[in-house]
Design a protein around this motif. Structure first.
Motif, short mmCIF file in Angstrom:
data_model
loop_
_atom_site.label_atom_id
_atom_site.label_comp_id
_atom_site.label_asym_id
_atom_site.label_seq_id
_atom_site.Cartn_x
_atom_site.Cartn_y
_atom_site.Cartn_z
N LYS A 36 0.74 -0.93 -0.01
CA LYS A 36 0.00 0.00 -0.24
C LYS A 36 0.87 1.28 0.01
N GLY B 195 -5.54 1.65 -3.30
CA GLY B 195 -6.85 1.59 -2.54
C GLY B 195 -7.15 -0.04 -2.17
N TYR B 196 -6.67 -1.20 -3.18
CA TYR B 196 -7.13 -2.28 -2.91
C TYR B 196 -6.28 -2.94 -1.80
N CYS B 197 -5.12 -2.32 -1.79
CA CYS B 197 -3.80 -2.82 -0.49
C CYS B 197 -4.70 -2.17 0.92
N ALA B 198 -5.13 -1.10 0.82
CA ALA B 198 -5.77 -0.64 2.11
C ALA B 198 -6.96 -1.47 2.34
N HIS B 199 -7.73 -2.06 1.40
CA HIS B 199 -8.84 -2.90 1.61
C HIS B 199 -8.38 -4.17 2.06
N LEU B 200 -7.27 -4.68 1.48
CA LEU B 200 -6.78 -5.82 2.12
C LEU B 200 -6.03 -5.69 3.75
N GLU B 201 -5.36 -4.84 3.94
CA GLU B 201 -4.97 -4.42 5.05
C GLU B 201 -6.01 -4.52 6.24
N ALA B 202 -7.16 -3.62 5.86
CA ALA B 202 -8.31 -3.81 6.67
C ALA B 202 -9.12 -5.31 6.89
N ALA B 203 -8.96 -5.72 5.89
CA ALA B 203 -9.44 -7.41 6.04
C ALA B 203 -8.63 -8.17 6.56
#
Length: 70
Positions: free
Chosen positions: A7, A20-28
């Motif tokens: 990210k 943005g997708y990495c931020a989503h993965l980090e939260a997941a």
């Protein structure tokens, strides 16, 4: 930790979709809910980021806006 590093790196090169997708993965990952499609989506976004960077470099070379060596 890998999603967080990717990210940060993608943010540094203005790769918005990948960032943005990495931020989503980090939260997941924090929630313990990594999506099954994460590896395929990361590959897709990585390829798209590389293609965009290559296109930018070609355009910059056409307009001679890249700095020279040294």
């Amino acid at each position: 930790p890998h999603a967080h590093r990717l990210k940060g790196a993608s943010g540094n090169i203005a790769a918005g979709a990948l960032h943005g997708y990495c931020a989503h993965l980090e939260a997941a990952a924090r929630a313990g809910e990594l999506p099954d499609e994460a590896p395929a989506e990361l590959r897709r976004l990585g390829r798209a980021t590389l293609e965009a960077a290559e296109a930018w470099l070609q355009e910059a070379e056409r307009h001679e806006t890249l700095p020279g060596p040294g």
